[in-house]
Write an enzyme that holds these catalytic residues in place. Sequence first.
Site, mmCIF file in Angstrom:
data_model
loop_
_atom_site.group_PDB
_atom_site.id
_atom_site.type_symbol
_atom_site.label_atom_id
_atom_site.label_comp_id
_atom_site.label_asym_id
_atom_site.label_seq_id
_atom_site.Cartn_x
_atom_site.Cartn_y
_atom_site.Cartn_z
ATOM 1 N N ASP A 200 0.837 -1.202 0.000
ATOM 2 C CA ASP A 200 0.000 0.000 0.000
ATOM 3 C C ASP A 200 0.877 1.260 0.000
ATOM 4 O O ASP A 200 1.850 1.346 0.765
ATOM 5 C CB ASP A 200 -0.865 -0.024 1.277
ATOM 6 C CG ASP A 200 -1.952 1.035 1.266
ATOM 7 O OD1 ASP A 200 -2.781 1.034 0.363
ATOM 8 O OD2 ASP A 200 -1.970 1.875 2.206
ATOM 9 N N GLU A 259 1.553 -0.595 -5.013
ATOM 10 C CA GLU A 259 0.599 0.461 -5.331
ATOM 11 C C GLU A 259 1.427 1.740 -5.303
ATOM 12 O O GLU A 259 1.716 2.286 -4.239
ATOM 13 C CB GLU A 259 -0.527 0.552 -4.310
ATOM 14 C CG GLU A 259 -1.551 1.606 -4.724
ATOM 15 C CD GLU A 259 -2.129 2.434 -3.590
ATOM 16 O OE1 GLU A 259 -3.171 3.049 -3.788
ATOM 17 O OE2 GLU A 259 -1.517 2.499 -2.500
HETATM 18 C C1 GLC Z 1 -4.336 3.013 -0.657
HETATM 19 C C2 GLC Z 1 -5.565 2.145 -0.540
HETATM 20 C C3 GLC Z 1 -6.708 3.004 -0.122
HETATM 21 C C4 GLC Z 1 -6.381 3.611 1.226
HETATM 22 C C5 GLC Z 1 -5.062 4.368 1.170
HETATM 23 C C6 GLC Z 1 -4.564 4.687 2.547
HETATM 24 O O1 GLC Z 1 -4.449 3.972 -1.646
HETATM 25 O O2 GLC Z 1 -5.798 1.478 -1.741
HETATM 26 O O3 GLC Z 1 -7.909 2.280 -0.042
HETATM 27 O O4 GLC Z 1 -7.402 4.498 1.603
HETATM 28 O O5 GLC Z 1 -4.058 3.591 0.570
HETATM 29 O O6 GLC Z 1 -4.095 3.531 3.170
#
Ligand code: GLC
Length: 512
Positions: A200, A259
Amino acid sequence: MPATWWRTAVIYEVYVRSFADGDGDGVGDLIGLRERLPHLRDLGVDAIWLTPFFRSPMVDGGYDVADYRDVDPSFGTLADFDAMLADAHALGLRVIIDVVPNHTSSEHAWFTQALQSLPGDPARQRYHFRPPTPDGLPPNDWESVFGGPAWTQVPDGEWYLHLFDPAQPDLNWDNPDVRVEFEDVLRFWLDRGVDGFRVDVAHGMVKAAGYPAAGLTGQIGLLGRRVLPYFDQDGVHEIHKAWRKILDSYPGERMAVAEAWASTAQRLARYTAPDELHQAFNFEFLQANWADPAAVRASIDSCIHAAESVGAPTTWVLSNHDVRRHVTRLGSLERANAAALLMLALPGSAYLYQGDELGLPEVLDLPDDARQDPVWFRSGGTDPGRDGCRVPIPWRAAAPAFGFSPTGAAWLPQPPAFAELAADRSSTVELYREALRLRRSLTGPLRWHESPDGVLDFSRDGLRCVVNLSRTACTLPDMPDSEVVLASRPIDGGALPADTAVWIFARTARSS
Ligand code: GLC
Protein backbone atom coordinates in the site's frame (compact mmCIF):
# COMPACT_ATOMS: atom_id res chain seq x y z
CA MET A 1 12.65 -14.61 -19.68
CA PRO A 2 11.85 -16.93 -16.73
CA ALA A 3 8.30 -18.34 -16.77
CA THR A 4 7.43 -17.37 -13.24
CA TRP A 5 3.72 -17.45 -12.43
CA TRP A 6 3.23 -13.78 -11.66
CA ARG A 7 4.44 -12.63 -15.08
CA THR A 8 1.17 -13.67 -16.73
CA ALA A 9 -1.12 -14.15 -13.71
CA VAL A 10 -4.70 -12.97 -13.43
CA ILE A 11 -5.01 -11.74 -9.86
CA TYR A 12 -8.44 -11.13 -8.33
CA GLU A 13 -8.84 -8.43 -5.70
CA VAL A 14 -11.00 -9.49 -2.77
CA TYR A 15 -12.19 -6.45 -0.81
CA VAL A 16 -12.77 -8.66 2.20
CA ARG A 17 -15.50 -6.72 4.00
CA SER A 18 -17.69 -6.76 0.88
CA PHE A 19 -16.98 -10.18 -0.62
CA ALA A 20 -18.89 -12.76 1.44
CA ASP A 21 -20.13 -12.71 5.01
CA GLY A 22 -19.91 -16.08 6.76
CA ASP A 23 -21.15 -15.15 10.25
CA GLY A 24 -24.14 -13.00 9.31
CA ASP A 25 -23.09 -9.67 10.86
CA GLY A 26 -23.24 -7.89 7.51
CA VAL A 27 -19.46 -7.59 7.12
CA GLY A 28 -17.55 -9.90 4.79
CA ASP A 29 -15.06 -12.19 6.51
CA LEU A 30 -12.54 -14.98 6.06
CA ILE A 31 -15.09 -17.75 6.61
CA GLY A 32 -17.29 -16.26 3.91
CA LEU A 33 -14.33 -15.94 1.56
CA ARG A 34 -13.34 -19.54 2.22
CA GLU A 35 -16.82 -20.74 1.25
CA ARG A 36 -16.69 -18.80 -2.01
CA LEU A 37 -13.21 -19.88 -3.13
CA PRO A 38 -14.66 -22.40 -5.60
CA HIS A 39 -16.24 -19.49 -7.52
CA LEU A 40 -12.75 -18.06 -7.99
CA ARG A 41 -11.26 -21.41 -8.96
CA ASP A 42 -14.06 -21.86 -11.54
CA LEU A 43 -13.51 -18.33 -12.83
CA GLY A 44 -9.95 -19.38 -13.57
CA VAL A 45 -7.90 -16.77 -11.73
CA ASP A 46 -4.38 -17.63 -10.61
CA ALA A 47 -4.29 -15.71 -7.35
CA ILE A 48 -6.31 -13.57 -5.01
CA TRP A 49 -5.22 -10.36 -3.33
CA LEU A 50 -6.90 -9.74 0.02
CA THR A 51 -7.35 -6.18 1.24
CA PRO A 52 -6.37 -5.66 4.92
CA PHE A 53 -8.05 -8.00 7.40
CA PHE A 54 -5.79 -7.07 10.32
CA ARG A 55 -6.88 -5.69 13.67
CA SER A 56 -8.19 -2.20 12.97
CA PRO A 57 -10.67 0.39 14.18
CA MET A 58 -11.84 0.49 10.51
CA VAL A 59 -11.66 4.23 10.01
CA ASP A 60 -10.39 3.54 6.47
CA GLY A 61 -11.84 0.10 5.89
CA GLY A 62 -8.84 -1.64 7.49
CA TYR A 63 -6.11 0.49 5.83
CA ASP A 64 -5.61 1.74 9.38
CA VAL A 65 -3.86 -1.19 11.03
CA ALA A 66 -3.64 -1.47 14.82
CA ASP A 67 -1.91 -4.86 14.89
CA TYR A 68 -0.16 -6.20 11.78
CA ARG A 69 0.07 -9.73 13.13
CA ASP A 70 -3.55 -10.42 14.04
CA VAL A 71 -6.92 -10.75 12.30
CA ASP A 72 -9.62 -8.25 13.19
CA PRO A 73 -12.45 -10.03 15.06
CA SER A 74 -14.93 -8.77 12.45
CA PHE A 75 -13.03 -10.80 9.84
CA GLY A 76 -12.33 -13.89 11.97
CA THR A 77 -9.22 -15.33 13.58
CA LEU A 78 -5.72 -16.36 12.58
CA ALA A 79 -7.02 -19.94 12.49
CA ASP A 80 -9.68 -18.83 9.96
CA PHE A 81 -6.93 -17.26 7.89
CA ASP A 82 -4.82 -20.43 7.97
CA ALA A 83 -7.83 -22.55 6.98
CA MET A 84 -8.72 -20.20 4.12
CA LEU A 85 -5.10 -20.19 2.91
CA ALA A 86 -4.89 -23.98 2.99
CA ASP A 87 -8.13 -24.30 1.01
CA ALA A 88 -7.01 -21.69 -1.53
CA HIS A 89 -3.74 -23.52 -2.07
CA ALA A 90 -5.55 -26.85 -2.39
CA LEU A 91 -7.69 -25.26 -5.13
CA GLY A 92 -4.59 -24.01 -6.94
CA LEU A 93 -5.08 -20.36 -5.95
CA ARG A 94 -2.20 -18.28 -4.63
CA VAL A 95 -2.88 -15.70 -1.95
CA ILE A 96 -1.39 -12.21 -1.76
CA ILE A 97 -2.12 -9.98 1.21
CA ASP A 98 -1.99 -6.23 1.71
CA VAL A 99 0.79 -4.68 3.75
CA VAL A 100 0.27 -1.09 4.89
CA PRO A 101 3.69 0.38 5.70
CA ASN A 102 3.14 4.12 5.15
CA HIS A 103 1.04 4.60 8.26
CA THR A 104 -0.42 2.74 11.20
CA SER A 105 -3.76 3.23 12.89
CA SER A 106 -3.81 5.86 15.62
CA GLU A 107 -4.78 2.92 17.84
CA HIS A 108 -1.52 1.07 17.14
CA ALA A 109 0.50 0.51 20.34
CA TRP A 110 3.37 2.62 18.94
CA PHE A 111 1.15 5.64 18.38
CA THR A 112 -0.50 5.33 21.78
CA GLN A 113 2.99 5.28 23.29
CA ALA A 114 4.02 8.28 21.19
CA LEU A 115 1.05 10.28 22.46
CA GLN A 116 1.88 9.39 26.03
CA SER A 117 5.49 10.56 25.58
CA LEU A 118 6.97 14.03 25.63
CA PRO A 119 8.21 15.86 22.55
CA GLY A 120 11.61 14.50 21.55
CA ASP A 121 11.02 11.09 23.13
CA PRO A 122 12.18 8.13 20.97
CA ALA A 123 8.55 6.90 20.85
CA ARG A 124 7.64 10.05 18.90
CA GLN A 125 10.46 9.49 16.44
CA ARG A 126 8.72 6.47 14.94
CA TYR A 127 6.24 8.95 13.46
CA HIS A 128 6.60 12.47 12.08
CA PHE A 129 6.03 14.78 15.05
CA ARG A 130 7.08 18.39 14.45
CA PRO A 131 6.84 21.60 16.46
CA PRO A 132 4.49 24.32 15.25
CA THR A 133 5.84 27.27 13.26
CA PRO A 134 6.62 30.41 15.32
CA ASP A 135 3.09 31.54 14.42
CA GLY A 136 1.67 28.35 15.91
CA LEU A 137 0.77 26.95 12.48
CA PRO A 138 1.27 23.43 11.09
CA PRO A 139 4.89 22.70 10.10
CA ASN A 140 4.18 23.09 6.38
CA ASP A 141 1.47 23.22 3.71
CA TRP A 142 1.17 19.50 3.00
CA GLU A 143 -2.38 18.35 2.39
CA SER A 144 -4.05 15.05 3.12
CA VAL A 145 -5.02 12.89 0.15
CA PHE A 146 -8.44 12.66 1.82
CA GLY A 147 -8.80 16.44 2.11
CA GLY A 148 -7.72 19.06 4.65
CA PRO A 149 -4.27 19.58 6.17
CA ALA A 150 -1.91 16.60 6.49
CA TRP A 151 -1.04 17.64 10.08
CA THR A 152 -3.00 17.29 13.31
CA GLN A 153 -1.98 19.00 16.56
CA VAL A 154 -1.71 17.15 19.87
CA PRO A 155 -2.36 18.84 23.24
CA ASP A 156 1.32 19.66 23.96
CA GLY A 157 1.47 21.71 20.72
CA GLU A 158 3.34 19.32 18.39
CA TRP A 159 1.80 18.30 15.08
CA TYR A 160 1.93 14.82 13.55
CA LEU A 161 1.83 13.99 9.86
CA HIS A 162 -0.93 11.93 8.23
CA LEU A 163 -1.06 11.85 4.45
CA PHE A 164 -4.48 10.22 4.80
CA ASP A 165 -6.91 10.41 7.74
CA PRO A 166 -5.81 11.80 11.15
CA ALA A 167 -6.46 8.23 12.36
CA GLN A 168 -3.61 7.09 10.03
CA PRO A 169 -0.38 8.67 11.35
CA ASP A 170 2.54 8.33 8.90
CA LEU A 171 5.48 6.24 10.05
CA ASN A 172 8.99 7.66 9.97
CA TRP A 173 10.97 5.28 7.77
CA ASP A 174 14.26 6.97 8.73
CA ASN A 175 13.82 5.29 12.08
CA PRO A 176 15.46 1.82 12.21
CA ASP A 177 12.68 0.48 14.50
CA VAL A 178 10.23 0.90 11.63
CA ARG A 179 12.37 -0.97 9.12
CA VAL A 180 13.04 -3.85 11.51
CA GLU A 181 9.37 -4.11 12.49
CA PHE A 182 8.09 -4.36 8.92
CA GLU A 183 10.71 -6.87 7.86
CA ASP A 184 9.48 -8.99 10.75
CA VAL A 185 5.84 -8.51 9.75
CA LEU A 186 6.65 -9.70 6.22
CA ARG A 187 8.34 -12.80 7.64
CA PHE A 188 5.40 -13.45 9.96
CA TRP A 189 3.03 -13.81 6.99
CA LEU A 190 5.54 -15.47 4.64
CA ASP A 191 6.12 -18.11 7.32
CA ARG A 192 2.35 -18.70 7.40
CA GLY A 193 2.50 -19.39 3.67
CA VAL A 194 1.27 -16.29 1.84
CA ASP A 195 2.46 -15.99 -1.74
CA GLY A 196 3.20 -12.31 -1.58
CA PHE A 197 2.14 -8.78 -0.80
CA ARG A 198 0.37 -5.83 -2.29
CA VAL A 199 2.30 -2.88 -0.91
CA ASP A 200 0.00 0.00 0.00
CA VAL A 201 1.24 3.50 -0.88
CA ALA A 202 4.62 2.03 -1.86
CA HIS A 203 5.73 5.43 -3.15
CA GLY A 204 4.98 7.31 0.07
CA MET A 205 7.07 5.89 2.87
CA VAL A 206 9.98 8.32 2.51
CA LYS A 207 9.45 12.07 2.83
CA ALA A 208 11.80 14.74 1.47
CA ALA A 209 14.37 15.77 4.09
CA GLY A 210 13.49 18.96 5.93
CA TYR A 211 9.76 18.77 5.09
CA PRO A 212 9.93 21.33 2.26
CA ALA A 213 6.76 23.14 1.29
CA ALA A 214 4.76 21.46 -1.45
CA GLY A 215 3.52 24.75 -2.81
CA LEU A 216 0.15 23.18 -3.38
CA THR A 217 -2.34 25.22 -5.22
CA GLY A 218 -5.02 22.62 -4.85
CA GLN A 219 -5.85 19.21 -3.57
CA ILE A 220 -4.19 16.02 -4.78
CA GLY A 221 -6.64 13.16 -5.18
CA LEU A 222 -5.96 9.43 -5.05
CA LEU A 223 -5.44 9.59 -8.80
CA GLY A 224 -3.19 12.65 -8.62
CA ARG A 225 0.17 12.60 -10.31
CA ARG A 226 1.93 15.78 -9.25
CA VAL A 227 5.50 15.73 -8.06
CA LEU A 228 5.25 16.17 -4.32
CA PRO A 229 7.87 16.10 -1.55
CA TYR A 230 6.15 13.17 0.13
CA PHE A 231 5.63 10.89 -2.86
CA ASP A 232 8.02 8.95 -5.10
CA GLN A 233 11.16 10.03 -3.24
CA ASP A 234 14.31 8.14 -4.25
CA GLY A 235 14.74 6.80 -0.71
CA VAL A 236 11.79 4.38 -1.02
CA HIS A 237 13.80 2.18 -3.36
CA GLU A 238 16.17 1.10 -0.57
CA ILE A 239 13.19 -0.27 1.32
CA HIS A 240 11.88 -2.21 -1.65
CA LYS A 241 15.33 -3.66 -2.30
CA ALA A 242 15.50 -4.94 1.27
CA TRP A 243 12.02 -6.45 0.95
CA ARG A 244 12.91 -8.17 -2.33
CA LYS A 245 15.78 -9.93 -0.58
CA ILE A 246 13.36 -11.24 2.04
CA LEU A 247 10.90 -12.46 -0.60
CA ASP A 248 13.69 -14.15 -2.53
CA SER A 249 14.90 -15.94 0.59
CA TYR A 250 11.65 -17.96 0.65
CA PRO A 251 10.89 -20.86 -1.69
CA GLY A 252 7.89 -20.84 -4.03
CA GLU A 253 8.22 -17.63 -6.06
CA ARG A 254 6.80 -15.18 -3.54
CA MET A 255 6.09 -11.78 -5.08
CA ALA A 256 5.07 -8.21 -4.34
CA VAL A 257 3.09 -5.64 -6.27
CA ALA A 258 3.47 -1.95 -5.59
CA GLU A 259 0.60 0.46 -5.33
CA ALA A 260 2.78 3.31 -6.50
CA TRP A 261 2.00 6.58 -8.20
CA ALA A 262 4.76 8.25 -10.15
CA SER A 263 4.81 11.17 -12.52
CA THR A 264 5.94 9.11 -15.53
CA ALA A 265 5.86 5.48 -16.69
CA GLN A 266 9.66 5.50 -16.47
CA ARG A 267 9.70 6.55 -12.81
CA LEU A 268 7.07 3.91 -12.07
CA ALA A 269 9.23 1.25 -13.74
CA ARG A 270 11.93 1.86 -11.12
CA TYR A 271 9.71 0.10 -8.57
CA THR A 272 9.97 -3.08 -10.64
CA ALA A 273 13.72 -3.08 -11.31
CA PRO A 274 15.07 -6.65 -11.02
CA ASP A 275 16.18 -6.09 -7.42
CA GLU A 276 12.95 -4.36 -6.29
CA LEU A 277 9.29 -5.39 -6.39
CA HIS A 278 7.93 -7.77 -9.02
CA GLN A 279 5.05 -5.67 -10.30
CA ALA A 280 3.50 -2.22 -9.98
CA PHE A 281 -0.11 -1.41 -10.73
CA ASN A 282 -0.47 0.30 -14.06
CA PHE A 283 -2.74 3.20 -13.19
CA GLU A 284 -1.97 4.89 -16.50
CA PHE A 285 -4.13 2.26 -18.23
CA LEU A 286 -6.82 2.59 -15.57
CA GLN A 287 -6.96 6.33 -16.18
CA ALA A 288 -6.80 6.12 -19.99
CA ASN A 289 -9.34 8.22 -21.82
CA TRP A 290 -11.54 5.65 -23.58
CA ALA A 291 -13.17 8.44 -25.59
CA ASP A 292 -9.84 8.63 -27.41
CA PRO A 293 -8.93 5.09 -28.60
CA ALA A 294 -5.65 6.30 -30.09
CA ALA A 295 -4.64 7.46 -26.60
CA VAL A 296 -5.57 4.05 -25.17
CA ARG A 297 -3.31 2.41 -27.74
CA ALA A 298 -0.49 4.86 -27.04
CA SER A 299 -0.77 4.21 -23.32
CA ILE A 300 -0.65 0.43 -23.87
CA ASP A 301 2.56 0.85 -25.86
CA SER A 302 4.19 3.21 -23.41
CA CYS A 303 3.38 0.96 -20.45
CA ILE A 304 4.73 -2.14 -22.19
CA HIS A 305 7.94 -0.33 -23.15
CA ALA A 306 8.47 1.13 -19.70
CA ALA A 307 8.05 -2.28 -18.05
CA GLU A 308 10.25 -3.97 -20.63
CA SER A 309 13.00 -1.47 -19.96
CA VAL A 310 13.48 -3.08 -16.54
CA GLY A 311 12.51 -6.63 -17.57
CA ALA A 312 9.24 -6.57 -15.59
CA PRO A 313 5.81 -7.72 -16.76
CA THR A 314 3.22 -5.03 -17.40
CA THR A 315 0.13 -5.14 -15.24
CA TRP A 316 -3.34 -4.08 -16.32
CA VAL A 317 -6.24 -3.02 -14.17
CA LEU A 318 -9.60 -1.41 -14.89
CA SER A 319 -11.17 -1.21 -11.43
CA ASN A 320 -10.29 -1.50 -7.77
CA HIS A 321 -11.69 -0.54 -4.37
CA ASP A 322 -10.52 3.08 -4.75
CA VAL A 323 -12.01 4.07 -8.10
CA ARG A 324 -15.39 4.33 -9.77
CA ARG A 325 -16.19 0.94 -11.33
CA HIS A 326 -15.37 0.87 -15.03
CA VAL A 327 -18.90 -0.13 -16.11
CA THR A 328 -19.93 3.32 -14.91
CA ARG A 329 -16.71 5.13 -15.89
CA LEU A 330 -16.83 3.86 -19.45
CA GLY A 331 -20.56 4.48 -19.74
CA SER A 332 -22.06 1.04 -20.35
CA LEU A 333 -21.68 -2.66 -19.64
CA GLU A 334 -21.09 -3.25 -23.36
CA ARG A 335 -18.11 -0.91 -23.44
CA ALA A 336 -16.81 -2.26 -20.14
CA ASN A 337 -16.89 -5.83 -21.40
CA ALA A 338 -15.14 -4.79 -24.61
CA ALA A 339 -12.46 -3.12 -22.46
CA ALA A 340 -12.13 -6.30 -20.39
CA LEU A 341 -11.53 -8.42 -23.50
CA LEU A 342 -8.94 -5.90 -24.63
CA MET A 343 -7.19 -5.96 -21.25
CA LEU A 344 -7.22 -9.74 -20.97
CA ALA A 345 -5.62 -10.14 -24.40
CA LEU A 346 -2.62 -7.96 -23.52
CA PRO A 347 0.75 -9.40 -22.51
CA GLY A 348 1.58 -9.35 -18.81
CA SER A 349 -0.48 -9.76 -15.69
CA ALA A 350 -4.06 -8.55 -15.19
CA TYR A 351 -5.93 -7.58 -12.03
CA LEU A 352 -9.68 -8.03 -11.65
CA TYR A 353 -11.71 -6.39 -8.93
CA GLN A 354 -14.46 -8.41 -7.27
CA GLY A 355 -17.69 -7.90 -9.19
CA ASP A 356 -15.96 -7.06 -12.50
CA GLU A 357 -16.92 -10.55 -13.60
CA LEU A 358 -20.57 -9.81 -12.74
CA GLY A 359 -20.63 -6.52 -14.62
CA LEU A 360 -21.33 -4.53 -11.45
CA PRO A 361 -21.71 -0.76 -11.89
CA GLU A 362 -20.80 1.86 -9.32
CA VAL A 363 -23.67 2.38 -6.87
CA LEU A 364 -24.22 6.12 -7.21
CA ASP A 365 -27.23 6.63 -4.96
CA LEU A 366 -26.12 5.33 -1.57
CA PRO A 367 -27.93 7.22 1.19
CA ASP A 368 -25.63 9.74 2.86
CA ASP A 369 -26.14 8.19 6.27
CA ALA A 370 -24.87 4.83 4.97
CA ARG A 371 -21.57 6.22 3.69
CA GLN A 372 -18.43 5.25 5.59
CA ASP A 373 -15.47 6.37 3.49
CA PRO A 374 -13.31 8.97 5.27
CA VAL A 375 -13.12 10.81 1.93
CA TRP A 376 -16.83 11.60 2.32
CA PHE A 377 -16.33 12.95 5.85
CA ARG A 378 -13.06 14.81 5.21
CA SER A 379 -14.49 16.54 2.16
CA GLY A 380 -17.46 17.75 4.16
CA GLY A 381 -19.76 15.62 2.01
CA THR A 382 -18.69 17.21 -1.28
CA ASP A 383 -16.87 14.07 -2.52
CA PRO A 384 -19.00 10.90 -2.28
CA GLY A 385 -15.83 8.85 -1.82
CA ARG A 386 -15.35 5.21 -2.62
CA ASP A 387 -18.26 3.40 -0.98
CA GLY A 388 -20.06 3.07 -4.33
CA CYS A 389 -17.55 0.50 -5.59
CA ARG A 390 -17.51 -1.35 -2.26
CA VAL A 391 -21.14 -2.45 -2.05
CA PRO A 392 -21.39 -6.12 -0.96
CA ILE A 393 -21.30 -8.67 -3.77
CA PRO A 394 -24.57 -10.24 -4.98
CA TRP A 395 -24.23 -14.02 -5.14
CA ARG A 396 -27.81 -15.23 -5.48
CA ALA A 397 -30.61 -13.28 -7.12
CA ALA A 398 -33.33 -14.69 -4.89
CA ALA A 399 -31.61 -14.72 -1.47
CA PRO A 400 -31.61 -12.11 1.32
CA ALA A 401 -28.77 -9.60 0.74
CA PHE A 402 -28.44 -11.45 -2.58
CA GLY A 403 -26.62 -14.24 -0.77
CA PHE A 404 -23.91 -11.93 0.65
CA SER A 405 -24.77 -12.95 4.22
CA PRO A 406 -26.89 -15.71 5.72
CA THR A 407 -28.98 -13.18 7.70
CA GLY A 408 -29.60 -10.63 4.96
CA ALA A 409 -27.42 -8.04 6.73
CA ALA A 410 -25.06 -5.94 4.59
CA TRP A 411 -22.85 -3.06 5.80
CA LEU A 412 -23.81 -1.01 2.73
CA PRO A 413 -27.25 -1.32 1.11
CA GLN A 414 -27.36 -3.17 -2.20
CA PRO A 415 -29.54 -1.77 -4.99
CA PRO A 416 -32.40 -3.89 -6.40
CA ALA A 417 -30.60 -3.92 -9.78
CA PHE A 418 -28.01 -6.27 -8.23
CA ALA A 419 -30.52 -9.15 -8.62
CA GLU A 420 -29.90 -9.38 -12.38
CA LEU A 421 -26.16 -9.18 -11.81
CA ALA A 422 -25.91 -11.82 -9.09
CA ALA A 423 -23.32 -14.55 -9.68
CA ASP A 424 -26.06 -17.13 -10.36
CA ARG A 425 -27.61 -14.94 -13.04
CA SER A 426 -25.11 -12.45 -14.51
CA SER A 427 -24.44 -12.92 -18.20
CA THR A 428 -20.93 -11.53 -17.79
CA VAL A 429 -19.38 -14.34 -15.72
CA GLU A 430 -19.19 -16.74 -18.63
CA LEU A 431 -17.39 -14.12 -20.76
CA TYR A 432 -14.68 -13.68 -18.13
CA ARG A 433 -14.39 -17.43 -17.56
CA GLU A 434 -13.88 -18.10 -21.24
CA ALA A 435 -11.43 -15.20 -21.64
CA LEU A 436 -9.36 -16.43 -18.71
CA ARG A 437 -9.31 -19.95 -20.12
CA LEU A 438 -8.29 -18.82 -23.61
CA ARG A 439 -5.65 -16.34 -22.45
CA ARG A 440 -3.62 -19.18 -20.97
CA SER A 441 -2.49 -20.11 -24.50
CA LEU A 442 -1.13 -16.60 -25.14
CA THR A 443 2.58 -16.12 -24.61
CA GLY A 444 3.85 -13.89 -27.39
CA PRO A 445 4.29 -10.14 -27.78
CA LEU A 446 1.65 -7.80 -29.16
CA ARG A 447 1.65 -6.70 -32.81
CA TRP A 448 -0.67 -3.92 -33.95
CA HIS A 449 -2.52 -3.95 -37.28
CA GLU A 450 -3.64 -0.98 -39.33
CA SER A 451 -7.22 -0.18 -38.36
CA PRO A 452 -9.91 2.43 -38.94
CA ASP A 453 -10.22 5.35 -36.50
CA GLY A 454 -11.56 4.23 -33.15
CA VAL A 455 -10.73 0.56 -33.70
CA LEU A 456 -7.89 -1.23 -31.93
CA ASP A 457 -6.67 -4.35 -33.71
CA PHE A 458 -3.74 -6.50 -32.65
CA SER A 459 -2.39 -10.04 -32.73
CA ARG A 460 -0.72 -12.19 -30.13
CA ASP A 461 0.29 -15.68 -31.14
CA GLY A 462 -2.77 -17.19 -32.83
CA LEU A 463 -5.13 -14.57 -31.40
CA ARG A 464 -6.44 -11.51 -33.24
CA CYS A 465 -8.19 -9.07 -30.90
CA VAL A 466 -10.37 -6.39 -32.50
CA VAL A 467 -12.00 -3.77 -30.30
CA ASN A 468 -14.44 -1.29 -31.77
CA LEU A 469 -14.43 1.84 -29.62
CA SER A 470 -15.85 4.03 -32.37
CA ARG A 471 -19.48 5.10 -32.64
CA THR A 472 -20.34 2.96 -35.66
CA ALA A 473 -20.03 -0.67 -36.69
CA CYS A 474 -16.85 -1.69 -38.49
CA THR A 475 -16.03 -4.68 -40.65
CA LEU A 476 -14.07 -7.54 -39.19
CA PRO A 477 -10.71 -8.30 -40.80
CA ASP A 478 -10.91 -10.82 -43.58
CA MET A 479 -9.13 -13.83 -42.12
CA PRO A 480 -9.48 -17.15 -43.87
CA ASP A 481 -9.30 -20.21 -41.67
CA SER A 482 -10.22 -18.37 -38.55
CA GLU A 483 -13.23 -18.00 -36.30
CA VAL A 484 -14.59 -15.61 -33.70
CA VAL A 485 -14.13 -17.63 -30.56
CA LEU A 486 -15.20 -15.00 -28.05
CA ALA A 487 -17.22 -11.80 -28.40
CA SER A 488 -17.99 -9.29 -25.68
CA ARG A 489 -21.63 -9.48 -26.84
CA PRO A 490 -23.38 -11.48 -29.54
CA ILE A 491 -22.38 -10.45 -33.06
CA ASP A 492 -23.99 -11.21 -36.33
CA GLY A 493 -21.98 -11.85 -39.51
CA GLY A 494 -18.88 -9.90 -40.47
CA ALA A 495 -19.70 -6.59 -38.77
CA LEU A 496 -18.45 -5.57 -35.36
CA PRO A 497 -20.90 -3.20 -33.60
CA ALA A 498 -19.67 -0.19 -31.63
CA ASP A 499 -18.48 -0.96 -28.09
CA THR A 500 -17.73 -4.58 -28.91
CA ALA A 501 -14.56 -6.67 -28.86
CA VAL A 502 -13.85 -10.06 -30.41
CA TRP A 503 -11.15 -12.65 -30.09
CA ILE A 504 -10.51 -14.38 -33.39
CA PHE A 505 -8.31 -17.46 -33.48
CA ALA A 506 -6.72 -19.03 -36.51
CA ARG A 507 -8.20 -22.53 -36.67
CA THR A 508 -4.74 -24.05 -37.16
CA ALA A 509 -3.26 -22.19 -34.20
CA ARG A 510 -6.01 -23.44 -31.91
CA SER A 511 -5.82 -27.04 -33.01
CA SER A 512 -2.01 -27.19 -32.74
C1 GLC B 1 -4.34 3.01 -0.66
C2 GLC B 1 -5.57 2.15 -0.54
C3 GLC B 1 -6.71 3.00 -0.12
C4 GLC B 1 -6.38 3.61 1.23
C5 GLC B 1 -5.06 4.37 1.17
C6 GLC B 1 -4.56 4.69 2.55
O1 GLC B 1 -4.45 3.97 -1.65
O2 GLC B 1 -5.80 1.48 -1.74
O3 GLC B 1 -7.91 2.28 -0.04
O4 GLC B 1 -7.40 4.50 1.60
O5 GLC B 1 -4.06 3.59 0.57
O6 GLC B 1 -4.09 3.53 3.17
